[in-house]
Design a protein around this motif. Structure first.
Motif, PDB file in Angstrom:
ATOM      1  N   GLU A  46      -9.352   0.016   1.299  1.00  0.00           N
ATOM      2  CA  GLU A  46      -8.092   0.733   1.119  1.00  0.00           C
ATOM      3  C   GLU A  46      -6.913  -0.123   1.566  1.00  0.00           C
ATOM      4  O   GLU A  46      -7.025  -0.932   2.486  1.00  0.00           O
ATOM      5  N   GLY A  47      -5.792   0.055   0.882  1.00  0.00           N
ATOM      6  CA  GLY A  47      -4.591  -0.661   1.254  1.00  0.00           C
ATOM      7  C   GLY A  47      -3.977  -0.081   2.513  1.00  0.00           C
ATOM      8  O   GLY A  47      -4.028   1.129   2.743  1.00  0.00           O
ATOM      9  N   VAL A  48      -3.396  -0.945   3.319  1.00  0.00           N
ATOM     10  CA  VAL A  48      -2.761  -0.538   4.568  1.00  0.00           C
ATOM     11  C   VAL A  48      -1.249  -0.765   4.505  1.00  0.00           C
ATOM     12  O   VAL A  48      -0.470   0.148   4.789  1.00  0.00           O
ATOM     13  N   SER A  49      -0.856  -1.981   4.119  1.00  0.00           N
ATOM     14  CA  SER A  49       0.565  -2.304   4.102  1.00  0.00           C
ATOM     15  C   SER A  49       0.799  -3.540   3.251  1.00  0.00           C
ATOM     16  O   SER A  49      -0.100  -4.369   3.092  1.00  0.00           O
ATOM     17  N   SER A  63      -1.545   6.479   6.271  1.00  0.00           N
ATOM     18  CA  SER A  63      -2.299   6.338   7.516  1.00  0.00           C
ATOM     19  C   SER A  63      -1.685   5.312   8.460  1.00  0.00           C
ATOM     20  O   SER A  63      -1.955   5.322   9.662  1.00  0.00           O
ATOM     21  N   ALA A  64      -0.869   4.411   7.910  1.00  0.00           N
ATOM     22  CA  ALA A  64      -0.271   3.346   8.712  1.00  0.00           C
ATOM     23  C   ALA A  64       1.185   3.625   9.078  1.00  0.00           C
ATOM     24  O   ALA A  64       1.701   3.055  10.049  1.00  0.00           O
ATOM     25  N   GLN A  65       1.818   4.477   8.331  1.00  0.00           N
ATOM     26  CA  GLN A  65       3.250   4.745   8.531  1.00  0.00           C
ATOM     27  C   GLN A  65       3.525   5.226   9.953  1.00  0.00           C
ATOM     28  O   GLN A  65       2.868   6.137  10.453  1.00  0.00           O
ATOM     29  N   GLY A  66       4.466   4.571  10.602  1.00  0.00           N
ATOM     30  CA  GLY A  66       4.847   4.961  11.955  1.00  0.00           C
ATOM     31  C   GLY A  66       4.030   4.334  13.054  1.00  0.00           C
ATOM     32  O   GLY A  66       4.428   4.401  14.228  1.00  0.00           O
ATOM     33  N   ARG A  67       2.880   3.762  12.722  1.00  0.00           N
ATOM     34  CA  ARG A  67       2.032   3.125  13.748  1.00  0.00           C
ATOM     35  C   ARG A  67       1.917   1.625  13.542  1.00  0.00           C
ATOM     36  O   ARG A  67       1.769   0.867  14.508  1.00  0.00           O
ATOM     37  N   PHE A  68       1.910   1.183  12.291  1.00  0.00           N
ATOM     38  CA  PHE A  68       1.713  -0.228  11.954  1.00  0.00           C
ATOM     39  C   PHE A  68       3.027  -0.815  11.440  1.00  0.00           C
ATOM     40  O   PHE A  68       3.815  -0.120  10.782  1.00  0.00           O
ATOM     41  N   THR A  69       3.225  -2.103  11.716  1.00  0.00           N
ATOM     42  CA  THR A  69       4.397  -2.808  11.211  1.00  0.00           C
ATOM     43  C   THR A  69       3.978  -4.149  10.631  1.00  0.00           C
ATOM     44  O   THR A  69       3.321  -4.939  11.325  1.00  0.00           O
ATOM     45  N   ILE A  70       4.340  -4.381   9.379  1.00  0.00           N
ATOM     46  CA  ILE A  70       4.063  -5.659   8.737  1.00  0.00           C
ATOM     47  C   ILE A  70       5.323  -6.519   8.814  1.00  0.00           C
ATOM     48  O   ILE A  70       6.443  -6.013   8.669  1.00  0.00           O
ATOM     49  N   SER A  71       5.131  -7.808   9.053  1.00  0.00           N
ATOM     50  CA  SER A  71       6.263  -8.713   9.138  1.00  0.00           C
ATOM     51  C   SER A  71       5.816 -10.109   8.740  1.00  0.00           C
ATOM     52  O   SER A  71       4.610 -10.375   8.634  1.00  0.00           O
ATOM     53  N   SER A  72       6.778 -10.979   8.528  1.00  0.00           N
ATOM     54  CA  SER A  72       6.435 -12.347   8.151  1.00  0.00           C
ATOM     55  C   SER A  72       7.265 -13.341   8.942  1.00  0.00           C
ATOM     56  O   SER A  72       8.409 -13.053   9.315  1.00  0.00           O
ATOM     57  N   ASP A  73       6.671 -14.488   9.201  1.00  0.00           N
ATOM     58  CA  ASP A  73       7.375 -15.626   9.784  1.00  0.00           C
ATOM     59  C   ASP A  73       7.233 -16.751   8.769  1.00  0.00           C
ATOM     60  O   ASP A  73       6.181 -17.416   8.711  1.00  0.00           O
TER      61      ASP A  73
END
Length: 132
Positions: A46-49, A63-73
């Protein structure tokens, strides 16, 4: 093709946090969309972010909204997934996937997960185990 290596998984107690990393080699993430998926034993992937690297747009599964954060460097060719308030239902192998967007945008989490599943390059995965 970009090669992907995930890291950062491990064992954590419920309520804890982990930060996963996805490092690209072979080419940069410029122009890519990158996503995190997970697969638990006996369940479908399943996709998360997802994140669009060039403009920073992000998308999350419910399921990830509000708990997980995706970011990039971008200087490090790395995409992160910060996971907070983990629970046992988050236990899975987590994979990152990268998709050459060619100017497209995802517009929605459903589309980014679908497109990544069809066209992306994948890493080998990292295990996340959350104990109760």
């Amino acid at each position: 093709e970009v090669q992907l290596v995930e890291s950062g998984g491990g064992l954590v107690q419920a309520g804890g946090s982990l930060r996963l990393s996805c490092v690209a080699s072979g080419r940069t993430f410029d122009g890519y969309g990158v996503g995190w998926f997970r697969q638990a034993p006996g369940k479908e992937r399943e996709g998360v972010s997802c994140i669009e690297i060039n403009d920073g747009s992000t998308y999350y599964a419910d399921s990830a909204q509000g708990r997980f954060t995706i970011s990039s460097d971008n200087a490090k060719n790395t995409v992160y997934l910060q996971m907070n308030n983990l629970n046992p239902e988050d236990t899975a192998v987590y994979y990152c996937a990268a998709d050459r967007l060619g100017g497209l945008t995802y517009e929605s989490s459903d589309y980014c997960f679908t497109r990544l599943a069809l066209f992306a390059s994948w890493g080998q995965g990292t295990q996340v185990t959350v104990s109760s």
